[in-house]
Design an enzyme around this catalytic site. Sequence first.
Site, PDB file in Angstrom:
ATOM      1  N   ILE A   1       0.839  -1.207   0.000  1.00 16.35           N
ATOM      2  CA  ILE A   1       0.000   0.000   0.000  1.00 16.35           C
ATOM      3  C   ILE A   1       0.871   1.252   0.000  1.00 16.35           C
ATOM      4  O   ILE A   1       0.653   2.181  -0.785  1.00 16.35           O
ATOM      5  CB  ILE A   1      -0.961  -0.002   1.212  1.00 16.35           C
ATOM      6  CG1 ILE A   1      -1.918  -1.197   1.123  1.00 16.35           C
ATOM      7  CG2 ILE A   1      -1.751   1.308   1.278  1.00 16.35           C
ATOM      8  CD1 ILE A   1      -2.785  -1.413   2.344  1.00 16.35           C
TER       9      ILE A   1
ATOM     10  N   GLU B   1     -13.510  -2.094  17.319  1.00 12.30           N
ATOM     11  CA  GLU B   1     -14.440  -1.804  16.223  1.00 12.30           C
ATOM     12  C   GLU B   1     -15.732  -2.594  16.422  1.00 12.30           C
ATOM     13  O   GLU B   1     -15.696  -3.729  16.900  1.00 12.30           O
ATOM     14  CB  GLU B   1     -13.795  -2.180  14.880  1.00 12.30           C
ATOM     15  CG  GLU B   1     -12.578  -1.310  14.576  1.00 12.30           C
ATOM     16  CD  GLU B   1     -11.868  -1.686  13.276  1.00 12.30           C
ATOM     17  OE1 GLU B   1     -12.373  -2.560  12.533  1.00 12.30           O
ATOM     18  OE2 GLU B   1     -10.807  -1.099  13.012  1.00 12.30           O
TER      19      GLU B   1
ATOM     20  N   HIS C   1     -13.720   1.322   8.817  1.00 12.22           N
ATOM     21  CA  HIS C   1     -12.792   0.294   8.321  1.00 12.22           C
ATOM     22  C   HIS C   1     -13.177  -0.137   6.893  1.00 12.22           C
ATOM     23  O   HIS C   1     -13.418  -1.309   6.633  1.00 12.22           O
ATOM     24  CB  HIS C   1     -12.769  -0.920   9.265  1.00 12.22           C
ATOM     25  CG  HIS C   1     -11.538  -1.779   9.093  1.00 12.22           C
ATOM     26  ND1 HIS C   1     -10.939  -2.471  10.111  1.00 12.22           N
ATOM     27  CD2 HIS C   1     -10.788  -2.066   7.990  1.00 12.22           C
ATOM     28  CE1 HIS C   1      -9.897  -3.138   9.660  1.00 12.22           C
ATOM     29  NE2 HIS C   1      -9.775  -2.906   8.370  1.00 12.22           N
TER      30      HIS C   1
ATOM     31  N   GLY D   1     -11.251   0.946   4.145  1.00  9.29           N
ATOM     32  CA  GLY D   1     -10.115   1.231   3.252  1.00  9.29           C
ATOM     33  C   GLY D   1     -10.085   0.296   2.054  1.00  9.29           C
ATOM     34  O   GLY D   1      -9.822   0.706   0.922  1.00  9.29           O
TER      35      GLY D   1
HETATM   36  N1  LIG Z   1      -8.078  -0.157   6.278  1.00 10.60           N
HETATM   37  C1  LIG Z   1      -8.213  -1.220   5.537  1.00 10.60           C
HETATM   38  O1  LIG Z   1      -9.304  -1.578   5.088  1.00 10.60           O
HETATM   39  C2  LIG Z   1      -7.007  -2.022   5.211  1.00 10.60           C
HETATM   40  C3  LIG Z   1      -5.945  -2.066   6.069  1.00 10.60           C
HETATM   41  N2  LIG Z   1      -4.830  -2.784   5.753  1.00 10.60           N
HETATM   42  C4  LIG Z   1      -3.714  -2.768   6.713  1.00 10.60           C
HETATM   43  O2  LIG Z   1      -2.583  -2.212   6.052  1.00 10.60           O
HETATM   44  C5  LIG Z   1      -1.446  -2.964   6.414  1.00 10.60           C
HETATM   45  C6  LIG Z   1      -0.361  -2.801   5.381  1.00 10.60           C
HETATM   46  O3  LIG Z   1      -0.745  -3.425   4.186  1.00 10.60           O
HETATM   47  P1  LIG Z   1       0.326  -3.728   3.042  1.00 10.60           P
HETATM   48  O4  LIG Z   1       0.977  -2.497   2.595  1.00 10.60           O
HETATM   49  O5  LIG Z   1      -0.364  -4.558   2.015  1.00 10.60           O
HETATM   50  O6  LIG Z   1       1.356  -4.621   3.848  1.00 10.60           O
HETATM   51  P2  LIG Z   1       2.855  -4.956   3.466  1.00 10.60           P
HETATM   52  O7  LIG Z   1       3.231  -6.119   4.294  1.00 10.60           O
HETATM   53  O8  LIG Z   1       3.024  -5.034   1.996  1.00 10.60           O
HETATM   54  O9  LIG Z   1       3.648  -3.658   3.981  1.00 10.60           O
HETATM   55  C7  LIG Z   1       3.847  -3.352   5.316  1.00 10.60           C
HETATM   56  C8  LIG Z   1       5.195  -2.683   5.453  1.00 10.60           C
HETATM   57  O10 LIG Z   1       5.343  -2.249   6.789  1.00 10.60           O
HETATM   58  C9  LIG Z   1       6.701  -2.456   7.144  1.00 10.60           C
HETATM   59  N3  LIG Z   1       6.840  -2.449   8.599  1.00 10.60           N
HETATM   60  C10 LIG Z   1       6.596  -3.451   9.472  1.00 10.60           C
HETATM   61  N4  LIG Z   1       6.850  -3.050  10.736  1.00 10.60           N
HETATM   62  C11 LIG Z   1       7.261  -1.761  10.644  1.00 10.60           C
HETATM   63  C12 LIG Z   1       7.656  -0.806  11.592  1.00 10.60           C
HETATM   64  N5  LIG Z   1       7.718  -1.066  12.885  1.00 10.60           N
HETATM   65  N6  LIG Z   1       8.024   0.416  11.141  1.00 10.60           N
HETATM   66  C13 LIG Z   1       8.008   0.709   9.814  1.00 10.60           C
HETATM   67  N7  LIG Z   1       7.637  -0.162   8.865  1.00 10.60           N
HETATM   68  C14 LIG Z   1       7.258  -1.389   9.280  1.00 10.60           C
HETATM   69  C15 LIG Z   1       7.037  -3.773   6.492  1.00 10.60           C
HETATM   70  O11 LIG Z   1       8.433  -3.963   6.385  1.00 10.60           O
HETATM   71  C16 LIG Z   1       6.352  -3.630   5.151  1.00 10.60           C
HETATM   72  O12 LIG Z   1       7.194  -3.057   4.180  1.00 10.60           O
HETATM   73  C17 LIG Z   1      -1.989  -4.397   6.544  1.00 10.60           C
HETATM   74  O13 LIG Z   1      -1.162  -5.176   7.371  1.00 10.60           O
HETATM   75  C18 LIG Z   1      -3.344  -4.178   7.156  1.00 10.60           C
HETATM   76  O14 LIG Z   1      -3.245  -4.210   8.548  1.00 10.60           O
HETATM   77  C19 LIG Z   1      -4.737  -3.466   4.575  1.00 10.60           C
HETATM   78  C20 LIG Z   1      -5.775  -3.461   3.696  1.00 10.60           C
HETATM   79  C21 LIG Z   1      -7.010  -2.787   3.953  1.00 10.60           C
HETATM   80  O1  LIG Z   2     -12.152  -5.440   4.365  1.00 13.38           O
HETATM   81  C1  LIG Z   2     -11.931  -5.874   5.491  1.00 13.38           C
HETATM   82  O2  LIG Z   2     -12.752  -6.467   6.175  1.00 13.38           O
HETATM   83  C2  LIG Z   2     -10.567  -5.688   6.119  1.00 13.38           C
HETATM   84  C3  LIG Z   2      -9.603  -4.967   5.272  1.00 13.38           C
HETATM   85  C4  LIG Z   2      -8.297  -4.989   5.956  1.00 13.38           C
HETATM   86  O3  LIG Z   2      -8.119  -4.363   6.957  1.00 13.38           O
HETATM   87  C5  LIG Z   2      -7.238  -5.839   5.433  1.00 13.38           C
HETATM   88  O4  LIG Z   2      -7.321  -6.267   4.267  1.00 13.38           O
HETATM   89  O5  LIG Z   2      -6.281  -6.074   6.174  1.00 13.38           O
END
Ligand SMILES: NC(=O)C1=CN([C@@H]2O[C@H](COP(=O)(O)OP(=O)(O)OC[C@H]3O[C@@H](n4cnc5c(N)ncnc54)[C@H](O)[C@@H]3O)[C@@H](O)[C@H]2O)C=CC1
Ligand SMILES: O=C(O)CCC(=O)C(=O)O
Length: 410
Positions: free
Chosen positions: A163, A270, A293, A295
């Site tokens: 992301i 949540e 939630h 995103g």
């Molecule tokens: N709001 C929503 O609906 C959504 C939320 N998310 C959240 O977003 C998070 C990130 O998603 P992606 O980018 O796909 O994950 P990703 O795993 O591709 O990227 C996460 C990055 O964070 C870095 N990281 C880990 N610990 C860290 C720290 N202490 N300080 C700095 N960087 C650190 C990792 O090295 C990695 O590069 C997911 O784990 C999920 O919790 C994801 C999708 C939807």
């Molecule tokens: O869409 C959802 O229910 C959760 C999205 C999310 O936070 C994730 O993909 O990690």
Amino acid sequence: MTALASLDKSKIRFLLLEGVHPSALDVLRAAGYSAIETVAGALSEAELTDRLADVHFLGIRSRTQLSAAVLARTPKLVAVGAFCIGTNQIDLDAARDRGIAVFNAPYSNTRSVAELVLAEAILLLRGVPEKNAMAHRGGWLKSAEGSYEIRGKTLGIVGYGSIGTQLSVLAEAMGMQVVFHDVVHKLPLGNARPAGSLPELLAASDIVSLHVPELPSTQWMLDEPELAMMKPGAILLNASRGTVVRIEPLARALRERRLAGAAIDVFPVEPRTNQDAFTSELRGLDNVILTPHIGGSTVEAQANIGVEVAEKLVRYSDNGTTTSSVNFPEVALPAQAGKHRLLHVHRNVPGVLSEINRVFSEGQVNIAAQYLQTRGGIGYVVTDIDAASSERALQQLSRIPGTLRSRVLF
Ligand SMILES: NC(=O)C1=CN([C@@H]2O[C@H](COP(=O)(O)OP(=O)(O)OC[C@H]3O[C@@H](n4cnc5c(N)ncnc54)[C@H](O)[C@@H]3O)[C@@H](O)[C@H]2O)C=CC1
Ligand SMILES: O=C(O)CCC(=O)C(=O)O
């Protein structure tokens, strides 16, 4: 230990919670599965345990908490599909140690999150949430004061993964300067540059956007001291996890206008369903965008996730394939016509493979193909043998000490 002979597909039970997209049902039905139940929201621990008693495959999103205690009472559960990216809601080690494979969709909703946070950054820089709230109350706040273009502003991205990197590219296309902080060395995209540290990023950024997973090391990563390091008048965006930002000091900083605004999509607690009430100290602050939630909640993302995760569950159910599982040894053995496939999940202790092969050699069973992979505390062996011997071999494999699960597929 659980031994499962190849079930008629109509008897393999799926439970899909939290409004998983219908595309998942299409994939499951096309693969011949018909015992599929769906529930719109998440379930309480008691309801979940009750419903899981005879379920083989479970689909969830981010709200269903699969603790070790819940997993301990799922005698038939073979695999869990997390129809999202985050798997922090699942005790992955407890699942693995019980022989339950977990799959997710690591990429399908990443673009949706990046688009949302960029849009929120633009709206907050223009003070739109406040002007909108005031107009709804019959007010009229036509003013340029405190309203800025996004062009030329510095965006600090914490967590430069799927992301974070997409956001980086979109933000640069809008004329922003991008700095990022990650614990892993990452190739900067475009003209983005790594910050020396989190404090350096916080001090340099007009907008800070968080994209880290929920981990012990990211818990309360932005607490009072870190929030105080942000530029006066800066904006905070959190669409990662609710445990990353401490809400009380954030609410104070927003009330006192030390921070100009925030967009928060994720919260420490949540609501489980859309019928439950949402409480937060951030409610009532006009300079805050609160979203439930969502995103990753776009039609495109959810449809893609439905297909991706359902296909992973089907591949595991049909072939024993565990490619890209988040907690299981990864095995993908091509199917062989006319053979039966034995799947054996066991504690990873010395001697189990020789015990398995002793069953075959003593039974004069010819092995057509075999693969062992281990991960953490478990081993997973896939063996193809002649059809005639499979039922007896399955019974014997299930009695090997250390066996967690065994299945035969044909
Ligand atoms: N709001 C929503 O609906 C959504 C939320 N998310 C959240 O977003 C998070 C990130 O998603 P992606 O980018 O796909 O994950 P990703 O795993 O591709 O990227 C996460 C990055 O964070 C870095 N990281 C880990 N610990 C860290 C720290 N202490 N300080 C700095 N960087 C650190 C990792 O090295 C990695 O590069 C997911 O784990 C999920 O919790 C994801 C999708 C939807
Ligand atoms: O869409 C959802 O229910 C959760 C999205 C999310 O936070 C994730 O993909 O990690």
